[in-house]
Design a protein around this motif. Structure first.
Motif, mmCIF file in Angstrom:
data_model
loop_
_atom_site.group_PDB
_atom_site.id
_atom_site.type_symbol
_atom_site.label_atom_id
_atom_site.label_comp_id
_atom_site.label_asym_id
_atom_site.label_seq_id
_atom_site.Cartn_x
_atom_site.Cartn_y
_atom_site.Cartn_z
ATOM 1 N N GLU A 56 -4.112 7.269 -2.125
ATOM 2 C CA GLU A 56 -3.799 5.878 -1.902
ATOM 3 C C GLU A 56 -3.747 5.054 -2.930
ATOM 4 N N ALA A 57 -3.079 3.944 -2.955
ATOM 5 C CA ALA A 57 -3.054 2.923 -4.046
ATOM 6 C C ALA A 57 -2.579 1.597 -3.310
ATOM 7 N N ARG A 58 -2.993 0.496 -3.925
ATOM 8 C CA ARG A 58 -3.025 -0.672 -3.296
ATOM 9 C C ARG A 58 -2.672 -1.958 -4.412
ATOM 10 N N LEU A 59 -1.475 -2.774 -4.071
ATOM 11 C CA LEU A 59 -1.376 -3.738 -4.939
ATOM 12 C C LEU A 59 -1.496 -5.035 -4.190
ATOM 13 N N GLU A 82 5.936 4.357 -9.518
ATOM 14 C CA GLU A 82 4.814 4.698 -10.379
ATOM 15 C C GLU A 82 3.644 5.531 -9.604
ATOM 16 N N LYS A 83 3.016 4.768 -8.534
ATOM 17 C CA LYS A 83 2.203 5.279 -7.698
ATOM 18 C C LYS A 83 2.575 6.659 -7.308
ATOM 19 N N ASP A 116 2.718 9.302 -9.895
ATOM 20 C CA ASP A 116 1.203 9.756 -10.360
ATOM 21 C C ASP A 116 0.808 10.620 -9.195
ATOM 22 N N MET A 117 0.907 10.364 -7.863
ATOM 23 C CA MET A 117 0.271 10.993 -6.792
ATOM 24 C C MET A 117 0.852 12.489 -6.812
ATOM 25 N N LYS A 164 0.894 -1.368 0.037
ATOM 26 C CA LYS A 164 0.119 0.031 -0.142
ATOM 27 C C LYS A 164 0.744 1.275 0.275
ATOM 28 N N VAL A 165 0.521 2.299 -0.606
ATOM 29 C CA VAL A 165 1.228 3.463 -0.958
ATOM 30 C C VAL A 165 0.098 4.501 -0.604
ATOM 31 N N PHE A 216 5.759 -0.653 -9.023
ATOM 32 C CA PHE A 216 4.594 -0.033 -8.285
ATOM 33 C C PHE A 216 4.449 0.872 -7.710
#
Ligand code: ZN
Length: 404
Positions: free
Chosen positions: A108-111, A128-129, A132-133, A95-96, A125
């Motif tokens: 937030e982003a989740r893989l 890149e996230k 993007d943020m 998680k980011v 991942f």
């Protein structure tokens, strides 16, 4: 200025930092309370406060109680002076989180981790996230204080490496210099700690939990991780310890073979894989379950299916969860007997997705602790931050890195 706080400081900068640290910890706080805590004179404190405001590090926010005259201004840190990233790398997801300095989550982003989630894929991942943020929130590199990672151990925290965690769903997680890789690609300071430690520290900031002096925190998912606060401070074992950890506490000396090579560990009975295996074995023996209606191939059953079956009171799955909870409860009772906590926080999918498991474990641990320590009361909780605890705490570690 905040980024300079971890470098060699002049006397005046040290005073500014001291004041900022106090406002961060205790704010919103009045000038008179700051004077009590620092011993500064009224004039010096006023001057330093003005300077922190001019540096956009703190703001005035409302008024405190009057002790006769005018109501005093209250000060708190300016949350958006910088932002920071908190990363959680576990066996089930990465998680980011993008957060401001008061840990309000901005993105937030989740893989989901599976057999393709090699270090290359996972780090790509994260990278890149983060990019993007930054773009979406119009943030520049200079706006970011740093990146904190809470990860599965064992770790070499000094060198910023994930060493050789067991039970990772994908190969390649051996001696991964993740701090250096991310720092090189993104240009930020990167710090790392055990995810269970960052999660506990994040929960411990909550007003509800601050007053407890001895805390045990457990994350139960693929593995079984725990962290401890003793007398208000995080208790650390040696760094770089072996691959296994607290899930390999023995609860039955004549018990099941465990992945660590030993017998009767908590892990062998109550890990997600152990629970899944028990369910699949029972179905293969022809036992009745709602899962027979839901799933064509028994081997395809996922942990989430079992959680759903338990929450729909499927007798087979409920019995298996009660049995698993019994062993986990015995393990937790042993921790409680040794550490005498006044607060126990139980987190991770096994606890948060199934009340039956949580209730079985806490009931047993509570009864057992009443026998050993009849006059001691233990509070049990699932925590307040849920799945975000580790990543929020990882972000908190970045701020601490500049303020300690
Ligand atoms: Zn074991």
């Amino acid at each position: 200025m905040l980024k300079q706080f971890n470098q060699a400081l002049s006397q005046k900068e040290k005073s500014l930092k001291q004041l900022y640290v106090l406002i961060n910890e205790l704010g919103p706080i009045s000038k008179s309370d700051l004077i009590v805590h620092t011993g500064l004179t009224q004039t010096t404190c006023s001057r330093l406060i003005e300077e922190l405001i001019d540096l956009h590090l703190i703001i005035e926010n409302g008024f405190g109680e009057s002790s006769g005259g005018r109501k005093p201004h209250l000060y708190e840190i300016k949350a958006d002076t910088h932002h920071l990233f908190g990363i959680d790398i576990s066996r089930t997801y990465t998680k980011v989180l993008l957060m401001d300095l008061r840990f309000n989550i901005k993105a937030e982003a989740r893989l989901k981790m599976d057999k393709t989630s090699t270090p290359d894929v996972t780090i790509h991942f994260i990278e890149e996230k983060i990019k993007d943020m930054l773009r979406e929130h119009r943030l520049e590199t200079r706006d970011i204080l740093g990146v904190g990672i809470g990860a599965i151990g064992p770790l070499d925290r000094q060198r910023g490496m994930i060493l050789n965690p067991v039970d990772f769903p994908s190969p390649g997680w051996v001696d991964v210099p993740i701090n250096d890789i991310l720092s090189e690609r993104l240009g930020f300071d990167v710090v790392i700690d055990y995810g269970v430690n960052t999660a506990l520290l994040a929960e411990y900031k909550n007003e509800l939990f601050k007053s407890y002096k001895n805390v045990v925190y457990v994350i139960k998912g693929v593995g079984n991780r725990s962290s401890i606060i003793l007398d208000g401070r995080l208790a650390r074992g040696s760094d770089k310890l072996g691959m296994y950890g607290q899930g390999h506490m023995v609860v039955d000396i004549h018990g099941r073979k465990c992945i660590c090579g030993g017998y009767g560990c908590v892990h062998a009975y109550s890990s997600m894989s152990a629970i899944k295996k028990d369910v699949i074995d029972s179905l293969k023996l022809g036992k009745d379950s709602i899962l027979n209606d839901w799933i064509n191939n028994i081997e395809d059953i996922q942990f989430e299916d079992i959680c759903q079956a338990v929450n729909e009171n499927d007798p087979l799955c409920c019995q298996i969860i009660k049995d698993a909870g019994y062993y986990a409860g015995v393990g937790l009772s042993n921790l409680i007997t040794v550490l005498q906590p006044d607060l126990v926080i139980l987190s991770g999918p096994t606890y948060t997705h199934m009340d039956l498991f949580y209730d079985t474990v806490t009931e047993l641990a509570s009864k057992r602790s009443k026998v050993i320590y009849p006059d001691h009361t233990i509070t049990f909780s699932k925590g307040n931050l849920g799945e975000n605890a580790t990543a929020i705490g990882a972000g908190g570690m970045v701020l601490s890195y500049f303020l300690e």
